[in-house]
Design a protein around this motif. Sequence first.
Motif: not given
Length: 56
Positions: A4-15, A22-29
């Motif tokens: 799950w950490t890797a998934i949210f990290l990828v979402i943050a990088l793509v965003a 805002d989406i990148a910041s939320g996903a990274a957090h």
Amino acid sequence: MIKWTAIFLVIALVAALFGFTDIASGAAHIAQIIFFTFIALVVITGILAITIFKKN
């Protein structure tokens, strides 16, 4: 949990790549919270394995 950490990290990088800060910041957090929770659980399990669950 690391998955799950890797998934949210990828979402943050793509965003972040597409400019959705805002989406990148939320996903990274979220990824950071999950990662540190995982690390805490690993440390606690390691301590318990050394002390309580030690076989004589």
